[in-house]
Design a protein around this motif. Structure first.
Motif, PDB file in Angstrom:
ATOM      1  N   PHE A 113       0.819  -1.221   0.000  1.00  0.00           N
ATOM      2  CA  PHE A 113       0.000   0.000   0.000  1.00  0.00           C
ATOM      3  C   PHE A 113       0.850   1.267   0.000  1.00  0.00           C
ATOM      4  O   PHE A 113       0.429   2.317   0.472  1.00  0.00           O
ATOM      5  CB  PHE A 113      -0.959   0.001   1.192  1.00  0.00           C
ATOM      6  N   ARG A 114       2.028   1.186  -0.571  1.00  0.00           N
ATOM      7  CA  ARG A 114       2.974   2.302  -0.609  1.00  0.00           C
ATOM      8  C   ARG A 114       2.376   3.550  -1.247  1.00  0.00           C
ATOM      9  O   ARG A 114       2.638   4.665  -0.823  1.00  0.00           O
ATOM     10  CB  ARG A 114       4.211   1.853  -1.388  1.00  0.00           C
ATOM     11  N   ARG A 115       1.565   3.374  -2.280  1.00  0.00           N
ATOM     12  CA  ARG A 115       1.066   4.528  -3.040  1.00  0.00           C
ATOM     13  C   ARG A 115      -0.420   4.815  -2.805  1.00  0.00           C
ATOM     14  O   ARG A 115      -1.016   5.600  -3.533  1.00  0.00           O
ATOM     15  CB  ARG A 115       1.328   4.300  -4.529  1.00  0.00           C
ATOM     16  N   THR A 116      -1.019   4.223  -1.789  1.00  0.00           N
ATOM     17  CA  THR A 116      -2.462   4.440  -1.581  1.00  0.00           C
ATOM     18  C   THR A 116      -2.798   5.880  -1.199  1.00  0.00           C
ATOM     19  O   THR A 116      -3.941   6.288  -1.361  1.00  0.00           O
ATOM     20  CB  THR A 116      -3.043   3.478  -0.522  1.00  0.00           C
ATOM     21  N   GLU A 117      -1.826   6.635  -0.745  1.00  0.00           N
ATOM     22  CA  GLU A 117      -2.110   8.040  -0.412  1.00  0.00           C
ATOM     23  C   GLU A 117      -2.471   8.839  -1.664  1.00  0.00           C
ATOM     24  O   GLU A 117      -3.055   9.913  -1.561  1.00  0.00           O
ATOM     25  CB  GLU A 117      -0.930   8.676   0.316  1.00  0.00           C
ATOM     26  N   GLU A 118      -2.163   8.302  -2.857  1.00  0.00           N
ATOM     27  CA  GLU A 118      -2.500   8.978  -4.111  1.00  0.00           C
ATOM     28  C   GLU A 118      -3.966   8.789  -4.500  1.00  0.00           C
ATOM     29  O   GLU A 118      -4.460   9.466  -5.393  1.00  0.00           O
ATOM     30  CB  GLU A 118      -1.621   8.426  -5.242  1.00  0.00           C
TER      31      GLU A 118
END
Length: 186
Positions: A113-118
């Motif tokens: 979930f490294r890029r879920t903030e996007e």
């Protein structure tokens, strides 16, 4: 004496960095293997009946696709540390698509979930299982304290997909909060 202490500290630092790098590489390999297992389970289902879909802990059960960030993540039954090293964990006791309940998927913020903030409201999520493909739209996101267990209700009134991960994303160590994404079936 100071010279030896400096050398000892540098060596200890290198060992810690080496361990961290090894752990990231090892987790990546486990996730890749689990994704292959999940693809096989979806492409060649072994007489999977939705009513009897009860996977074993640690088993690859499906794939979570997140088109906006070009992610294809394996879903594993369970959320223990060993399970989360393999991919996105399906929370014990939560439901699966078409079971009219809360579907809870969790993952590490520094791996799957490294890029879920996007992700934003309106973005799509897709869950692929041996018995079907299910699409969801993100309705909202929320940040809560890590001890807030009110998110996981295991309600059985309506189908909703919930993704959970630690927050802040750039935090080093055990994060103090959780990032929650709510999705509604479309």
């Amino acid at each position: 004496m100071k010279k030896y202490m400096s050398i000892l500290l540098i060596a200890a630092g290198l060992v810690l960095i080496g361990y961290g790098v090894w752990k990231v590489i090892d987790t990546g390999k486990k996730t890749e293997q689990t994704l292959e297992d999940a693809k096989l389970a979806i492409e060649h289902p072994q007489k999977v009946d939705q009513d009897r879909f009860k996977p074993k802990f640690g088993e690859a059960v499906g794939i979570l696709e997140i088109p906006k960030i070009n992610a294809e993540l394996p879903i594993v039954e369970g959320t223990d540390a060993d399970d989360l090293e393999k991919g996105v964990g399906h929370y014990k006791g939560s439901y699966y698509p078409n079971e009219n309940g809360q579907i809870v998927l969790s993952g590490h913020r520094d791996t799957v979930f490294r890029r879920t903030e996007e992700l934003k409201k309106g973005d799509r999520l897709k869950v692929l299982l041996p018995y079907g493909s299910f699409s969801y739209e993100i309705k909202k996101t929320k940040i809560v304290d890590k001890s807030d267990m009110s998110i996981i209700t295991l309600q059985h009134d309506k189908e909703e997909l919930i993704l959970t991960t630690c927050y802040p994303f750039s935090y080093i160590g055990h994060a103090p909060k959780r990032y929650i994404i709510y999705g509604k079936r479309v």
